[in-house]
Design a protein around this motif. Structure first.
Motif, PDB file in Angstrom:
ATOM      1  N   ILE A 181     -35.329  -6.815 -44.247  1.00 27.49           N
ATOM      2  CA  ILE A 181     -34.901  -5.434 -43.716  1.00 27.49           C
ATOM      3  C   ILE A 181     -35.485  -6.133 -42.203  1.00 27.49           C
ATOM      4  CG2 ILE A 181     -35.003  -3.102 -42.848  1.00 27.49           C
ATOM      5  CD1 ILE A 181     -34.141  -3.304 -45.403  1.00 27.49           C
ATOM      6  N   GLY A 182     -35.316  -5.810 -41.004  1.00 29.50           N
ATOM      7  CA  GLY A 182     -35.651  -6.509 -39.966  1.00 29.50           C
ATOM      8  C   GLY A 182     -35.391  -4.972 -39.193  1.00 29.50           C
ATOM      9  N   LEU A 183     -36.252  -5.221 -38.042  1.00 26.12           N
ATOM     10  CA  LEU A 183     -36.725  -4.149 -37.046  1.00 26.12           C
ATOM     11  C   LEU A 183     -36.322  -4.986 -36.065  1.00 26.12           C
ATOM     12  CD1 LEU A 183     -37.460  -1.537 -35.693  1.00 26.12           C
ATOM     13  CD2 LEU A 183     -39.699  -2.016 -36.049  1.00 26.12           C
ATOM     14  N   ALA A 184     -35.164  -4.466 -35.368  1.00 23.46           N
ATOM     15  CA  ALA A 184     -34.796  -4.974 -34.116  1.00 23.46           C
ATOM     16  C   ALA A 184     -34.550  -3.800 -32.975  1.00 23.46           C
ATOM     17  CB  ALA A 184     -33.251  -5.459 -34.027  1.00 23.46           C
ATOM     18  N   ARG A 185     -34.746  -5.040 -31.681  1.00 26.52           N
ATOM     19  CA  ARG A 185     -34.613  -4.042 -30.700  1.00 26.52           C
ATOM     20  C   ARG A 185     -33.457  -4.416 -29.852  1.00 26.52           C
ATOM     21  NH1 ARG A 185     -38.661  -5.858 -27.316  1.00 26.52           N
ATOM     22  NH2 ARG A 185     -39.832  -4.383 -27.626  1.00 26.52           N
ATOM     23  N   SER A 186     -32.639  -3.373 -29.632  1.00 32.25           N
ATOM     24  CA  SER A 186     -30.970  -3.679 -28.926  1.00 32.25           C
ATOM     25  C   SER A 186     -31.172  -4.431 -27.849  1.00 32.25           C
ATOM     26  CB  SER A 186     -30.474  -2.369 -29.821  1.00 32.25           C
ATOM     27  OG  SER A 186     -30.538  -0.934 -28.434  1.00 32.25           O
ATOM     28  N   ASN A 187     -29.783  -5.009 -27.360  1.00 34.41           N
ATOM     29  CA  ASN A 187     -29.773  -5.221 -25.517  1.00 34.41           C
ATOM     30  C   ASN A 187     -30.806  -5.402 -24.750  1.00 34.41           C
ATOM     31  OD1 ASN A 187     -27.421  -3.971 -25.934  1.00 34.41           O
ATOM     32  ND2 ASN A 187     -27.469  -2.056 -26.213  1.00 34.41           N
ATOM     33  N   PRO A 188     -31.092  -6.694 -24.957  1.00 39.78           N
ATOM     34  CA  PRO A 188     -30.862  -7.752 -25.919  1.00 39.78           C
ATOM     35  C   PRO A 188     -30.777  -8.312 -27.387  1.00 39.78           C
ATOM     36  CG  PRO A 188     -32.624  -8.678 -24.730  1.00 39.78           C
ATOM     37  CD  PRO A 188     -32.676  -7.512 -24.241  1.00 39.78           C
ATOM     38  N   TYR A 189     -30.552  -8.496 -28.643  1.00 47.87           N
ATOM     39  CA  TYR A 189     -30.968  -8.050 -29.746  1.00 47.87           C
ATOM     40  C   TYR A 189     -32.440  -9.049 -30.378  1.00 47.87           C
ATOM     41  CZ  TYR A 189     -30.372  -7.495 -35.299  1.00 47.87           C
ATOM     42  OH  TYR A 189     -30.127  -7.462 -36.021  1.00 47.87           O
ATOM     43  N   GLN A 190     -33.332  -8.262 -30.222  1.00 41.39           N
ATOM     44  CA  GLN A 190     -34.382  -9.315 -30.423  1.00 41.39           C
ATOM     45  C   GLN A 190     -35.106  -8.493 -31.926  1.00 41.39           C
ATOM     46  OE1 GLN A 190     -37.295  -8.953 -27.708  1.00 41.39           O
ATOM     47  NE2 GLN A 190     -38.659 -10.247 -28.288  1.00 41.39           N
ATOM     48  N   ASN A 191     -35.375  -9.183 -33.437  1.00 41.13           N
ATOM     49  CA  ASN A 191     -36.324  -8.939 -34.073  1.00 41.13           C
ATOM     50  C   ASN A 191     -37.408  -8.890 -33.605  1.00 41.13           C
ATOM     51  OD1 ASN A 191     -34.669  -8.266 -36.700  1.00 41.13           O
ATOM     52  ND2 ASN A 191     -34.267 -10.543 -36.469  1.00 41.13           N
ATOM     53  N   LEU A 192     -38.510  -7.568 -33.857  1.00 43.18           N
ATOM     54  CA  LEU A 192     -39.327  -6.939 -33.655  1.00 43.18           C
ATOM     55  C   LEU A 192     -40.800  -7.345 -35.601  1.00 43.18           C
ATOM     56  CD1 LEU A 192     -38.991  -4.368 -31.895  1.00 43.18           C
ATOM     57  CD2 LEU A 192     -39.767  -6.501 -31.206  1.00 43.18           C
TER      58      LEU A 192
END
Length: 176
Positions: free
Chosen positions: A158-169
């Motif tokens: 499972i990943g938590l990402a920020r969109s625009n730009p897509y970046q895994n946190l």
């Protein structure tokens, strides 16, 4: 916006990436590759939360998550710009969506007002192409219809990402 997504074993990732690459090659739309968006299935989204609190909330419930099988059965589209592969909404996906959304819902401002990823409002999908023109949609749909066959895969992270730009946190490995 924050996205919580399921990621897959390497064999499944290869199958999904092959579909993404074939559609991109035939349509000329390389949005997914340019933004380095990996094959995934988003189970929840939220806005207006503190990142640190979100990570802590997901850490607390991550022990309940486990690997599971996903059964992609169909090709679909969200008009006007997205092509996707659709899995069957099974108990595994429903429980994962419910668990993540419950954890996020406890945070101040956690629920995404759009509701697109809420249980019983969510249509599970794995995007193959985004920002397509109508002509690209038709071409991409034809590519998928020609090449897609139903398949099973395993969700392993499972990943938590920020969109625009897509970046895994943050990324959590799932227990078996």
């Amino acid at each position: 916006m924050y996205l919580v997504s399921l990621y897959f074993d390497s064999k499944t990732e290869e199958i999904l990436q092959r579909h993404i690459d074939k559609v991109a090659a035939k349509t000329g739309n390389t949005y997914m590759q340019e933004r380095r968006i990996p094959p995934h299935l988003t189970v929840a989204s939220c806005r207006n939360v503190r990142e640190e609190e979100l990570i802590l909330a997901l850490n607390r419930c991550s022990g309940a998550w486990h690997t599971g099988t996903v059964n992609w059965a169909a090709v679909g589209s969200f008009k006007p710009h997205v092509l996707f592969l659709a899995p069957v909404l099974n108990q595994y996906l429903h429980e994962l969506c419910l668990s993540v959304n419950t954890a996020i819902g406890r945070l101040d401002g956690g629920i995404d007002a759009s509701g697109h990823y809420q249980p019983f409002e969510w249509m599970p999908h794995t995007a193959v192409a985004r920002t397509l023109t109508e002509e690209q949609m038709l071409t991409g749909f034809h590519v998928l219809q020609t090449n897609f066959q139903p398949f099973l895969g395993d969700g392993v992270k499972i990943g938590l990402a920020r969109s625009n730009p897509y970046q895994n946190l943050a990324v959590w490995d799932l227990a078996e």
